[in-house]
Design an enzyme around this catalytic site. Structure first.
Site, PDB file in Angstrom:
ATOM      1  N   GLN A 121       0.743  -1.113  -0.094  1.00  0.00           N
ATOM      2  CA  GLN A 121      -0.071  -0.127   0.034  1.00  0.00           C
ATOM      3  C   GLN A 121       0.743   1.213  -0.012  1.00  0.00           C
ATOM      4  O   GLN A 121       1.641   1.412   0.922  1.00  0.00           O
ATOM      5  CB  GLN A 121      -1.088   0.070   1.336  1.00  0.00           C
ATOM      6  CG  GLN A 121      -1.661   1.216   1.412  1.00  0.00           C
ATOM      7  CD  GLN A 121      -2.167   1.499   2.811  1.00  0.00           C
ATOM      8  OE1 GLN A 121      -1.637   0.710   3.654  1.00  0.00           O
ATOM      9  NE2 GLN A 121      -3.437   2.149   2.845  1.00  0.00           N
ATOM     10  N   GLY A 122       0.868   2.197  -1.169  1.00  0.00           N
ATOM     11  CA  GLY A 122       1.597   3.245  -1.305  1.00  0.00           C
ATOM     12  C   GLY A 122       0.739   4.497  -0.912  1.00  0.00           C
ATOM     13  O   GLY A 122       0.340   5.363  -1.948  1.00  0.00           O
TER      14      GLY A 122
ATOM     15  N   SER B  20       1.235   6.587   2.496  1.00  0.00           N
ATOM     16  CA  SER B  20       1.817   7.489   3.332  1.00  0.00           C
ATOM     17  C   SER B  20       3.235   7.938   2.392  1.00  0.00           C
ATOM     18  O   SER B  20       3.708   7.348   1.427  1.00  0.00           O
ATOM     19  CB  SER B  20       2.433   6.881   4.554  1.00  0.00           C
ATOM     20  OG  SER B  20       1.129   6.387   4.981  1.00  0.00           O
TER      21      SER B  20
ATOM     22  N   GLU C 204     -14.291  -3.352   6.093  1.00  0.00           N
ATOM     23  CA  GLU C 204     -13.506  -4.620   7.130  1.00  0.00           C
ATOM     24  C   GLU C 204     -13.670  -3.554   8.683  1.00  0.00           C
ATOM     25  O   GLU C 204     -12.988  -3.993   9.436  1.00  0.00           O
ATOM     26  CB  GLU C 204     -12.360  -4.899   6.987  1.00  0.00           C
ATOM     27  CG  GLU C 204     -12.214  -5.752   5.594  1.00  0.00           C
ATOM     28  CD  GLU C 204     -12.358  -7.189   5.952  1.00  0.00           C
ATOM     29  OE1 GLU C 204     -12.106  -7.808   7.077  1.00  0.00           O
ATOM     30  OE2 GLU C 204     -13.053  -7.760   5.162  1.00  0.00           O
TER      31      GLU C 204
ATOM     32  N   SER D 268      -3.630   7.111  13.058  1.00  0.00           N
ATOM     33  CA  SER D 268      -3.423   7.173  14.522  1.00  0.00           C
ATOM     34  C   SER D 268      -4.651   7.007  15.618  1.00  0.00           C
ATOM     35  O   SER D 268      -5.665   7.565  15.162  1.00  0.00           O
ATOM     36  CB  SER D 268      -2.565   8.374  14.884  1.00  0.00           C
ATOM     37  OG  SER D 268      -3.108   9.503  14.997  1.00  0.00           O
ATOM     38  N   ASN D 269      -4.306   6.920  16.810  1.00  0.00           N
ATOM     39  CA  ASN D 269      -5.477   6.767  17.844  1.00  0.00           C
ATOM     40  C   ASN D 269      -5.669   8.148  17.894  1.00  0.00           C
ATOM     41  O   ASN D 269      -6.920   8.424  18.354  1.00  0.00           O
ATOM     42  CB  ASN D 269      -5.100   5.999  19.004  1.00  0.00           C
ATOM     43  CG  ASN D 269      -5.022   4.669  18.733  1.00  0.00           C
ATOM     44  OD1 ASN D 269      -5.193   4.160  17.669  1.00  0.00           O
ATOM     45  ND2 ASN D 269      -4.891   3.828  19.748  1.00  0.00           N
ATOM     46  N   GLU D 270      -5.016   9.180  18.070  1.00  0.00           N
ATOM     47  CA  GLU D 270      -5.258  10.620  18.180  1.00  0.00           C
ATOM     48  C   GLU D 270      -6.432  10.962  17.025  1.00  0.00           C
ATOM     49  O   GLU D 270      -7.365  11.578  17.149  1.00  0.00           O
ATOM     50  CB  GLU D 270      -4.173  11.607  18.247  1.00  0.00           C
ATOM     51  CG  GLU D 270      -3.253  11.469  19.395  1.00  0.00           C
ATOM     52  CD  GLU D 270      -2.283  10.155  19.189  1.00  0.00           C
ATOM     53  OE1 GLU D 270      -2.071   9.830  18.173  1.00  0.00           O
ATOM     54  OE2 GLU D 270      -2.019   9.685  20.294  1.00  0.00           O
TER      55      GLU D 270
HETATM   56  C1  LIG Z   1       4.885  -0.040  11.082  1.00  0.00           C
HETATM   57  C2  LIG Z   1       4.154   0.713  10.249  1.00  0.00           C
HETATM   58  C3  LIG Z   1       3.646   0.360   9.124  1.00  0.00           C
HETATM   59  C4  LIG Z   1       2.988   1.104   7.909  1.00  0.00           C
HETATM   60  N1  LIG Z   1       2.382   0.603   6.832  1.00  0.00           N
HETATM   61  C5  LIG Z   1       1.978   1.494   6.019  1.00  0.00           C
HETATM   62  C6  LIG Z   1       1.647   0.913   4.496  1.00  0.00           C
HETATM   63  O1  LIG Z   1       2.055  -0.156   4.391  1.00  0.00           O
HETATM   64  N2  LIG Z   1       1.271   1.856   3.901  1.00  0.00           N
HETATM   65  C7  LIG Z   1       1.185   3.101   3.994  1.00  0.00           C
HETATM   66  O2  LIG Z   1       0.693   4.021   3.158  1.00  0.00           O
HETATM   67  N3  LIG Z   1       1.367   3.753   5.379  1.00  0.00           N
HETATM   68  C8  LIG Z   1       1.960   2.805   6.250  1.00  0.00           C
HETATM   69  N4  LIG Z   1       2.236   3.255   7.534  1.00  0.00           N
HETATM   70  C9  LIG Z   1       2.121   4.579   7.670  1.00  0.00           C
HETATM   71  C10 LIG Z   1       1.027   5.007   8.752  1.00  0.00           C
HETATM   72  O3  LIG Z   1      -0.349   5.054   8.267  1.00  0.00           O
HETATM   73  C11 LIG Z   1       1.668   6.669   9.099  1.00  0.00           C
HETATM   74  O4  LIG Z   1       2.591   6.309  10.006  1.00  0.00           O
HETATM   75  C12 LIG Z   1       0.539   7.026  10.068  1.00  0.00           C
HETATM   76  O5  LIG Z   1      -0.391   7.597   9.323  1.00  0.00           O
HETATM   77  C13 LIG Z   1       1.032   8.377  10.837  1.00  0.00           C
HETATM   78  O6  LIG Z   1       1.530   9.233   9.942  1.00  0.00           O
HETATM   79  P1  LIG Z   1       2.998   9.716  10.546  1.00  0.00           P
HETATM   80  O7  LIG Z   1       3.882   8.554  10.836  1.00  0.00           O
HETATM   81  O8  LIG Z   1       3.620  10.589   9.456  1.00  0.00           O
HETATM   82  O9  LIG Z   1       2.821  10.453  11.812  1.00  0.00           O
HETATM   83  P2  LIG Z   1       2.097  12.222  12.036  1.00  0.00           P
HETATM   84  O10 LIG Z   1       1.129  12.249  11.069  1.00  0.00           O
HETATM   85  O11 LIG Z   1       3.437  12.796  11.664  1.00  0.00           O
HETATM   86  O12 LIG Z   1       1.838  11.971  13.256  1.00  0.00           O
HETATM   87  C14 LIG Z   1       2.672  12.175  14.553  1.00  0.00           C
HETATM   88  C15 LIG Z   1       1.714  12.486  15.719  1.00  0.00           C
HETATM   89  O13 LIG Z   1       1.230  13.537  15.855  1.00  0.00           O
HETATM   90  C16 LIG Z   1      -0.353  13.079  16.016  1.00  0.00           C
HETATM   91  N5  LIG Z   1      -1.030  14.043  15.137  1.00  0.00           N
HETATM   92  C17 LIG Z   1      -1.044  14.069  13.818  1.00  0.00           C
HETATM   93  N6  LIG Z   1      -1.960  15.060  13.471  1.00  0.00           N
HETATM   94  C18 LIG Z   1      -2.700  15.315  14.686  1.00  0.00           C
HETATM   95  C19 LIG Z   1      -3.938  15.980  14.852  1.00  0.00           C
HETATM   96  N7  LIG Z   1      -4.632  16.741  13.775  1.00  0.00           N
HETATM   97  N8  LIG Z   1      -4.467  16.088  16.096  1.00  0.00           N
HETATM   98  C20 LIG Z   1      -3.867  15.195  17.078  1.00  0.00           C
HETATM   99  N9  LIG Z   1      -2.733  14.554  16.838  1.00  0.00           N
HETATM  100  C21 LIG Z   1      -2.200  14.763  15.544  1.00  0.00           C
HETATM  101  C22 LIG Z   1      -0.334  11.645  15.575  1.00  0.00           C
HETATM  102  O14 LIG Z   1      -1.438  11.037  16.054  1.00  0.00           O
HETATM  103  C23 LIG Z   1       0.814  11.153  16.067  1.00  0.00           C
HETATM  104  O15 LIG Z   1       0.989  10.714  17.412  1.00  0.00           O
HETATM  105  C24 LIG Z   1       2.790   2.452   8.486  1.00  0.00           C
HETATM  106  C25 LIG Z   1       3.506   2.887   9.368  1.00  0.00           C
HETATM  107  C26 LIG Z   1       4.152   1.930  10.734  1.00  0.00           C
HETATM  108  C27 LIG Z   1       4.429   2.709  11.748  1.00  0.00           C
END
Ligand SMILES: Cc1cc2nc3c(=O)[nH]c(=O)nc-3n(C[C@H](O)[C@H](O)[C@H](O)COP(=O)(O)OP(=O)(O)OC[C@H]3O[C@@H](n4cnc5c(N)ncnc54)[C@H](O)[C@@H]3O)c2cc1C
Lengths: 385, 361
Positions: free
Chosen positions: A127-128, A130, A245, A370-372
C-alpha cells in the site's frame, strides 16, 4: 477466555474451522506464530495456499468474486479460531484493501486480471499511501502524475510501505490535479514494482526488523488501464477502503490470542496465582469482552439495516490499547528475562520475543490512522464537536 | 535531612566531563560501530572512563575514591544514561566498587579495589533472579556454590565476580574468578553487553567468604538501583526533549503538530513525569546518606515505583508523537526507548518495591 459467539450453529462453524486448521497448518509455522516471532515470506505463502485451496482466503468478498459467503458473525468466529490456533495472518493488502476496491470501483479488465491472482497470492500487494510529508494528513500527499501518451508519468516517494520487499504490485495515491482542493486532485493507480523507475530502500525499525520500506518513483509510466475508477476520485476510493472491514478492526481474535499467551507465561513462571498478575489478566479479559460486546452490538445493528458510521473508530482505539497493554504485562511477567537479544545465546525461549513484540506493537496505535486521529474522528463525526 | 542540595563543583565537573565524552564518542554512528564488537571484548572506552574518575566517584576516600555522595553523582549518571553509553559504569562503580569498599576489611580494600578502580580489571556483583542470593553449601573446609543469573550487565568482560551467596540463611560475598563460572556473553535489546553467569558446583575455601556484610550488601543493592534510576531519569528527560523538538518541527494539516491540543497535553504530562522522576531520584539519592537502612530502602523503592511508571508513560507518548519515525531505528528515540526498556526491567519488579515501601514504617 469467554466466547460470546456461542450459539449452537456458532459451535458447529467453529469446529469446522478448527478441523481444517489442525489438519493443514505446519507445526513449525504454528510454533513461530504462537511465540510471536517474525515470519518469512514462505510462512505466509504456504498458509495462504492452504486457505486458498479451501476457498477461505477472502471472507469479505462477495461469492461471485471468490468469497466463501460467510456472514459477518462467521467472519468474526473464523478470525478468533484462526488466532487461537496460531495461523499466520493472510497478507492483507490484496485481500482486505485493493481487492475490495477493485470489486467496487475497478474496471471489468482490472477485476479479471488481478482478483484471481490476489486470491492465489501470485500477486503480493503493498500500500503506497503515506509519504514522508503526508502521514496523518494524507490528503497533502505530493507524489504527482503528469499526463503523457496513453497514460501517466509518476514521480515522488512513498514511505512506511509494509512488506514491499515481498510485493510485486503497489497501489498508490498520487496527485493528478495540483490546482484543486487537496482531496479532489488525487487518483489511485496500480503500479508494477518491476516497472522502470521504481526502487526501494528498507527502513530498519527499532526492534531490528525491516518490515517497512521507502519506495521511490522516478518517472514511472502508468498506462491508463491501471488507473482505478475515475481520475481525481482516489480520495473517495481510499476512504471507502478505510471503511471496509470496519468490524474486524477491533482485532478481537488477536487480543484473545495474546491474552492466552500471556496467561501461559504467567503459569509457566509460577505467577498464575499472583494476586496482582491475576487481577490484571482478569481485567484484560473483561476489556476484551467489552470490545467484543460492542462489536457484536454494532454488528446486530448493521444486520438490521443500520449503516455504520465513524463510531467503529472506537474499536480500533480500544483494540490497540488492549493489545499494547498486554505486551506491557508480558514485560512485567518476564522481568529481566525479557532483556537479552532474541538472537543471542542468553535468550530464554519462553520470553524470547517479549521485548521484540512490545517494541514492534507500538505501531498499532500509529498506523491505519493514529489513535489521536481516530479520537478526532469520533469527536468530530460522531459527537459533532 | 533531605535538603535537595544543588550539585557541588565536583559534581558539575563530573557531569561536564560526561557531557563532553558523550558528545565526542557517542554519536549514533560511533555507537553503531561499538555495537559490532563482540560482547565479551573489553568495553571500548573503559580505560578512559577510569581516568575521568567515573569509577571512583562514589567510593569513600579512604578506599581510594573521590568520596562523593550518591546525590552528587546523579547529574553524571543522568548524562551517561541519556548518552546511551555501552560501558558498565554503574554496575562496576556503584553496584560493585562502592559496595565492596564497605564490605571489605580496611586492610583488604586498597589491594582488592585498586585494579578495578584503575580500570585494569572489571568486576561485578552476581546474584540470582531478582537479586536473591545464590545458594551455597558447606563441604569440609569449602563452600560449594550453584546457581544462575540470566543477564548480568558488565559480566561479559569481567575478570571476577563477587557472588552474593546464602549459607544457613545468612548472606555472604564470595569472589570467583570468571574462568570458574560458565559465562555466556550476549547483548541486551539496547545493545549493552551482558552475560548469563552459571555457577555449577563452584568450590572455594570457606575462609575466603566475606560474611557479616549484610549492611554493605543492602547499601550496594540500593546504590546500584539509584544509579539505574538516575540513568532512567536522564533517558526520560532526553526523550522529552527529543519529542518536544519534534512536535515543534513536524507539520501536518498545515501546522506543527505541537499546536494540536491533545499533543500539547501529552507533552505537558511528559514534562510532569520528567520533573517527578528527577525529584524522586534526588530524594532517593539523598536518603542513601542515612544510616537507617529501612528509611533508605523505603525511599529508593518509592523512587523506583514512581520512575518506572513515569518511564512507561513517557516511552509510550514519545514513540506515539513521533509517528512512524518513532518506531524506526534512525532517530535517537528508538535507541532511548530500548535503553529505557532495559533500565525498567532490572532492579526488582514494581510489586516488590511497593511491598517494601508499604512494610517500611
Ligand atoms: C509499522 C508501520 C507500518 C505502516 N505501513 C504502511 C503501509 O503499508 N502503507 C502506508 O501507506 N502507510 C503505512 N504506515 C504509515 C502510517 O499510516 C503513518 O505512520 C500514520 O498515518 C501516521 O503518520 P506519520 O507517521 O507521518 O505521523 P504524523 O502524522 O507525523 O503524526 C505524529 C503524531 O502526531 C499526531 N497527530 C498528527 N496530526 C494530529 C492532529 N490533527 N491532532 C492530534 N494529533 C495529531 C499523530 O497522532 C501522531 O501521534 C505504516 C506505519 C507504521 C508505523
Amino acid at each position: 477466555m469467554t466466547d460470546l459467539l456461542n450459539a449452537p450453529e456458532d459451535s458447529a462453524f467453529r469446529a469446522e474451522i478448527r478441523a481444517f486448521v489442525e489438519a493443514e497448518l505446519d507445526p513449525a509455522t504454528r510454533a513461530k506464530v504462537s511465540r510471536g516471532s517474525p515470519l518469512a515470506r514462505e510462512d505466509f505463502l504456504r498458509w495462504h495456499q492452504s486457505m486458498h485451496r479451501k476457498g477461505w482466503v477472502a471472507p469479505g468478498w462477495p461469492a461471485e468474486h471468490g468469497g466463501p459467503g460467510w456472514s459477518a458473525r462467521q467472519r468474526l468466529i473464523a478470525d478468533e479460531e484462526m488466532f487461537r490456533l496460531h495461523t499466520p495472518p493472510l497478507p492483507g493488502f490484496g485481500l482486505k484493501m485493493i481487492g475490495p476496491i477493485l470489486i467496487r470501483f475497478g474496471s471489468r479488465e482490472q477485476q479479471q486480471r488481478f482478483l484471481p491472482r490476489i486470491l492465489s497470492c501470485e500477486d503480493w500487494w503493498c500500500q503506497g499511501f503515506s509519504e514522508p510529508g503526508a502521514g496523518s494528513d494524507l490528503a497533502s500527499l505530493r507524489t504527482r502524475a503528469v499526463r503523457t501518451d496513453g497514460g501517466w508519468l509518476v514521480s515522488g516517494s512513498k514511505t512506511w510501505t509494509t512488506y514491499a520487499q515481498y510485493a510485486n504490485w503497489i497501489f498508490c495515491l498520487v496527485r493528478t490535479d495540483p490546482e484543486v482542493k487537496k482531496q479532489q486532485g488525487i487518483s489511485m493507480m496500480l503500479i508494477d514494482m518491476a516497472a522502470p523507475g521504481v526502487s526501494r530502500r528498507p527502513i530498519r525499525l527499532m526492534d531490528g526488523t525491516d518490515e517497512v520500506n521507502e519506495i521511490f518513483l522516478d518517472n514511472v509510466f502508468v498506462p491508463d488501464d491501471l488507473v482505478v475508477g475515475e481520475i481525481n476520485m482516489g480520495w473517495t476510493y481510499a476512504k471507502a477502503l478505510l471503511e471496509h472491514e470496519r468490524l474486524g478492526i477491533g482485532g478481537i481474535g488477536r487480543s484473545k490470542h495474546l491474552l492466552a499467551r500471556v496467561r501461559e507465561m504467567a503459569e509457566a513462571t509460577g505467577l498464575g496465582d499472583d494476586p496482582e498478575i491475576s487481577a490484571r489478566l482478569a481485567a484484560f479479559e473483561i476489556d476484551i469482552m467489552a470490545i467484543e460486546a460492542t462489536t457484536l452490538r454494532l454488528l446486530a445493528a448493521a444486520e438490521a439495516g443500520r449503516t455504520l458510521g465513524a463510531e467503529t473508530s472506537l474499536l480500533k482505539v480500544r483494540g490497540t490499547e488492549v493489545q499494547q497493554g498486554l505486551t506491557e504485562l508480558m514485560l512485567d511477567i518476564a522481568g529481566p528475562a525479557a532483556l537479552p537479544e532474541s538472537a543471542g545465546d542468553c535468550a530464554d525461549a519462553l520470553f524470547a520475543n517479549v521485548a521484540y513484540q512490545f517494541l514492534n506493537w507500538r505501531k498499532l496505535s500509529i498506523y491505519g490512522g493514529s489513535n489521536e486521529i481516530q479520537r478526532s474522528i469520533l469527536a468530530g463525526q460522531v459527537l459533532g464537536l | 535531612m533531605i535538603r535537595f542540595e544543588l550539585p557541588t563543583e565536583e559534581a558539575l565537573l563530573l557531569k561536564d566531563t560526561a557531557e563532553r565524552f558523550v558528545a565526542d564518542h557517542y554519536a549514533l554512528e560511533q555507537r553503531a560501530k561499538a555495537l559490532s564488537a563482540a560482547p565479551g571484548d573489553v568495553p571500548r572506552h573503559w580505560a578512559e572512563m577510569a581516568e575521568l574518575g567515573w569509577l571512583v566517584a562514589c567510593v569513600p576516600e579512604d578506599a581510594g575514591g573521590l568520596g562523593l555522595t550518591p546525590a552528587q553523582i546523579v547529574p553524571m549518571m543522568e548524562v551517561l544514561g541519556a548518552g546511551l553509553i555501552l560501558e558498565p559504569v554503574g554496575a562496576v562503580s556503584l553496584g560493585c566498587a562502592a559496595m565492596l569498599a564497605r564490605a571489605l576489611s580496611p586492610d583488604d580494600v586498597a589491594e582488592r579495589l585498586a585494579p578495578v578502580l584503575a580500570g585494569e580489571a572489571i568486576e561485578v556483583v552476581v546474584a540470582g533472579r531478582d537479586g536473591a542470593p545464590i545458594a551455597a553449601r558447606r563441604e569440609g573446609g569449602n563452600l560449594v556454590l550453584s546457581g544462575a543469573s540470566p543477564a548480568v550487565i558488565g559480566a561479559a568482560a569481567a575478570t571476577a565476580f563477587w557472588v552474593v551467596a546464602e549459607l544457613d540463611g545468612s548472606r555472604m560475598l564470595v569472589r570467583i574468578p570468571a574462568e570458574d563460572a560458565a559465562v555466556t556473553p550476549c547483548r541486551l535489546v539496547d545493545g549493552q553487553a551482558a552475560a548469563q553467569v552459571v555457577l555449577d558446583d563452584v568450590t572455594v575455601p570457606a575462609d575466603e567468604a566475606i560474611s557479616g556484610c549484610h549492611a554493605a550488601l543492602d547499601f550496594g543493592a540500593d546504590l546500584a538501583l539509584v544509579g539505574v534510576l538516575a540513568e532512567t531519569s536522564g533517558v526520560i528527560d532526553a526523550l522529552h526533549k527529543a519529542t518536544l523538538d519534534y512536535v515543534k518541527m513536524r507539520e501536518q494539516f498545515g501546522r506543527p503538530i505541537g499546536r494540536f491540543q491533545v499533543v500539547q497535553h501529552k507533552m505537558a504530562d511528559m514534562f510532569i513525569a520528567c520533573e517527578e522522576a528527577r525529584s524522586m531520584v534526588l530524594l532517593a539519592a539523598e536518603a542513601m546518606e542515612s544510616k537507617d537502612a529501612a528509611f533508605r530502602g523505603k525511599l529508593v523503592s518509592a523512587a523506583r515505583v514512581k520512575i518506572s511508571d513515569a518511564a512507561r508513560a513517557v516511552l509510550r507518548d514519545a514513540v506515539q508523537l513521533h509517528g512512524g519515525m518513532g518506531v524506526s531505528d534512525e532517530l535517537a528515540v528508538g535507541h532511548l526507548v530500548k535503553r529505557l526498556l532495559v533500565l525498567t526491567q532490572t532492579g526488582g519488579n514494581r510489586a516488590a518495591h511497593l511491598k517494601r515501601f508499604a512494610k517500611a514504617a
